[in-house]
Design an enzyme around this catalytic site. Structure first.
Site, mmCIF file in Angstrom:
data_model
loop_
_atom_site.group_PDB
_atom_site.id
_atom_site.type_symbol
_atom_site.label_atom_id
_atom_site.label_comp_id
_atom_site.label_asym_id
_atom_site.label_seq_id
_atom_site.Cartn_x
_atom_site.Cartn_y
_atom_site.Cartn_z
ATOM 1 N N HIS A 13 97.138 -75.172 -21.229
ATOM 2 C CA HIS A 13 98.093 -74.093 -21.520
ATOM 3 C C HIS A 13 99.222 -74.018 -20.504
ATOM 4 C CE1 HIS A 13 95.934 -72.033 -18.334
ATOM 5 N NE2 HIS A 13 96.922 -71.170 -18.272
HETATM 6 C C1 UD1 Z 1 99.292 -66.390 -18.301
HETATM 7 C C2 UD1 Z 1 99.293 -66.536 -16.790
HETATM 8 C C3 UD1 Z 1 98.474 -67.760 -16.377
HETATM 9 C C4 UD1 Z 1 97.086 -67.703 -16.990
HETATM 10 C C5 UD1 Z 1 97.216 -67.559 -18.509
HETATM 11 C C6 UD1 Z 1 95.867 -67.470 -19.173
HETATM 12 C C7 UD1 Z 1 101.320 -65.756 -15.597
HETATM 13 C C8 UD1 Z 1 102.521 -66.209 -14.893
HETATM 14 N N1 UD1 Z 1 100.621 -66.724 -16.242
HETATM 15 O O1 UD1 Z 1 99.990 -67.506 -18.829
HETATM 16 O O2 UD1 Z 1 98.333 -67.757 -14.972
HETATM 17 O O3 UD1 Z 1 96.393 -68.885 -16.677
HETATM 18 O O4 UD1 Z 1 97.961 -66.363 -18.776
HETATM 19 O O5 UD1 Z 1 95.987 -67.340 -20.540
HETATM 20 O O6 UD1 Z 1 101.006 -64.592 -15.580
HETATM 21 N N2 UD1 Z 1 100.773 -64.855 -26.298
HETATM 22 C C9 UD1 Z 1 100.222 -64.469 -27.492
HETATM 23 N N3 UD1 Z 1 99.236 -63.534 -27.471
HETATM 24 C C10 UD1 Z 1 98.798 -62.965 -26.316
HETATM 25 C C11 UD1 Z 1 99.380 -63.375 -25.115
HETATM 26 C C12 UD1 Z 1 100.361 -64.338 -25.107
HETATM 27 O O7 UD1 Z 1 100.586 -64.951 -28.566
HETATM 28 O O8 UD1 Z 1 97.909 -62.095 -26.382
HETATM 29 C C13 UD1 Z 1 101.839 -65.864 -26.278
HETATM 30 C C14 UD1 Z 1 103.143 -65.234 -25.822
HETATM 31 O O9 UD1 Z 1 103.928 -64.826 -26.887
HETATM 32 C C15 UD1 Z 1 103.801 -66.275 -24.976
HETATM 33 C C16 UD1 Z 1 102.689 -67.233 -24.602
HETATM 34 O O10 UD1 Z 1 101.534 -66.861 -25.338
HETATM 35 O O11 UD1 Z 1 104.797 -66.960 -25.669
HETATM 36 C C17 UD1 Z 1 102.440 -67.218 -23.144
HETATM 37 O O12 UD1 Z 1 101.972 -65.940 -22.687
HETATM 38 P P1 UD1 Z 1 102.254 -65.421 -21.173
HETATM 39 O O13 UD1 Z 1 101.466 -64.211 -20.893
HETATM 40 O O14 UD1 Z 1 103.700 -65.372 -20.943
HETATM 41 O O15 UD1 Z 1 101.740 -66.572 -20.235
HETATM 42 P P2 UD1 Z 1 100.498 -67.531 -20.333
HETATM 43 O O16 UD1 Z 1 101.015 -68.894 -20.595
HETATM 44 O O17 UD1 Z 1 99.449 -66.980 -21.248
#
Ligand code: UD1
Length: 394
Positions: A223
């Protein structure tokens, strides 16, 4: 004492759950119960990334939900800070606990450290659970979050000896640093029996007959933006899995970020033809069960390196570095980078190995109890040395 715990993203929930359980246990026997406030920033908001974990870990519903959701780093961090400031002003906790290294961790630590309620500058103590880890790679957003959080926190709870050394090297006073152990491993040990009862292996058709452990399948998670947002890197990792895919099924629960990437790219169909078995993100107990019985785990996650270490399952990390060197010293984890040939060689080496379940120091299921003891003692000392404002005036 009033203690506020912040959670925001998937890897926070299993790190915070043992502390909340320790507070419950304290309140059953103590004459001075701790008032607890649980704040969910909403960084992760889907049922699969958040709700399912509350159910599996028996977490109470959050007292406050900031509903922040996804955005760029600056927008997400800023929005959490803006909303959390209001929560702190309303609830005035004595201690704010943040866990891990996500944007929610940094945002709330910074707000709490700069809070000033009284004319004498009263503010909550800031405690960071999982302090001191360093990859020495500032291109990782989590590394920036870790460094800043550690430098504004009053109490730093460290999971492994490298963390203590890193904090000393950065000039953090020794009396703030506490080598307490790993609350994520507290959760693993507390929930392992329930995970054993999961039917995920049968559901995915992975249980052999008669059941052998390890089963002959691999588990993959990817991820990290550096891996999944760059087509060439992602394709390189997939080609590094070719030999493994020829030997066994590779189960790949797909993170939403990775899913989005696959939808916007022909790589998605390549993955299926490469023999990967894609599933939606899994709950805590199902994932723990899959990890425990796997022949090998390939990942770019931080926490999974530690969980496989505790379970004695071989792990190959497709990153250039790790902030969790104890997993490499123990041998369960190999840092392979993202070049296909190096990944293949690391997988070949790791699939030949077997590990006992020998734990790193203080990964014993009691980290949260040690952390709560330090917080209670520090708060008591602080209350004694800070006379009430009315007493000073009168
Ligand atoms: C975040 C953390 C990372 C952790 C990871 C675990 C930071 C900087 N990064 O990264 O350290 O390892 O979580 O999962 O805080 N999304 C959904 N549904 C959700 C959450 C996210 O669809 O419930 C999508 C969002 O729209 C986004 C993408 O996933 O486009 C990334 O989510 P984001 O929270 O920005 O960062 P992660 O890559 O999940």
């Amino acid at each position: 004492m009033r203690l506020l715990t912040v959670v925001g993203a998937r890897p926070n929930f299993m790190k915070a759950a043992p502390l909340i359980a320790a507070i419950r246990a304290h309140n059953l026997k103590a004459s001075d119960p701790i008032g607890h406030i649980l704040v969910h920033t909403g960084q992760h908001y889907d049922d699969v990334m958040s709700g399912a974990f509350f159910a599996d870990l028996g977490l109470p519903a959050p007292d406050v939900h900031l509903g922040v959701g996804s955005a760029s780093h600056a927008a997400q961090t800023g929005e959490i800070m803006r909303k959390f400031e209001g929560v702190l002003s309303d609830t005035r906790p004595d201690v704010v606990v943040v866990v891990g290294d996500v944007n929610s961790t940094l945002a709330c630590a910074l707000v709490a450290a700069k809070m000033s309620w009284d004319t004498d500058g009263g503010r909550p103590l800031v405690a960071h659970v999982e302090a001191g880890l360093r990859s020495f790679d500032r291109s990782m957003p989590e590394e920036v979050n870790r460094i800043v959080t550690d430098h504004v926190a009053d109490l730093l709870f460290v999971t492994e000896p490298s963390g203590v050394e890193n904090l000393h090297n950065e000039g953090i006073p020794a009396d703030r640093i506490h080598f307490a152990g790993n609350t994520m491993i507290d959760s693993l040990l507390a929930f392992e029996a329930r995970a054993d009862a999961s039917a995920i292996l049968e559901r995915l058709g992975l249980r052999s007959d008669p059941g052998q452990s390890p089963e002959r399948y691999a588990l993959l998670t990817l991820h990290r933006p550096a891996n999944v947002d760059h087509r060439q890197t992602f394709a390189g990792i997939v080609s590094g899995l070719e030999e493994l895919a020829a030997e066994c099924p590779i189960v790949f629960p797909v993170h939403p970020r990775t899913q989005r990437r696959l939808e916007s790219d022909a790589l998605g169909s390549t993955l299926v033809t490469s023999g990967l078995r894609l599933t939606s993100p899994l709950g805590y107990l199902d994932f723990l069960c899959l990890m425990k019985h796997a022949w090998i785990v390939v990942t770019d996650s931080g926490g999974i390196q530690e969980e496989t270490s505790c379970l004695g399952v071989p792990c190959v990390t497709v990153r250039q570095n790790t902030e969790r060197p104890v997993t490499v010293t123990r041998g369960t984890n190999v840092i392979a980078g993202t070049q296909p040939e190096r990944i293949k060689a690391a997988i070949r080496g790791q699939t030949r190995r077997r590990f006992s379940r020998e734990m790193p120091d203080k990964w014993d299921g009691r980290a949260a109890g040690r952390i709560l003891d330090v917080i209670v003692r520090t708060h008591a000392g602080r209350s004694r040395s800070t006379p009430a404002v009315s007493a000073m005036c009168g």
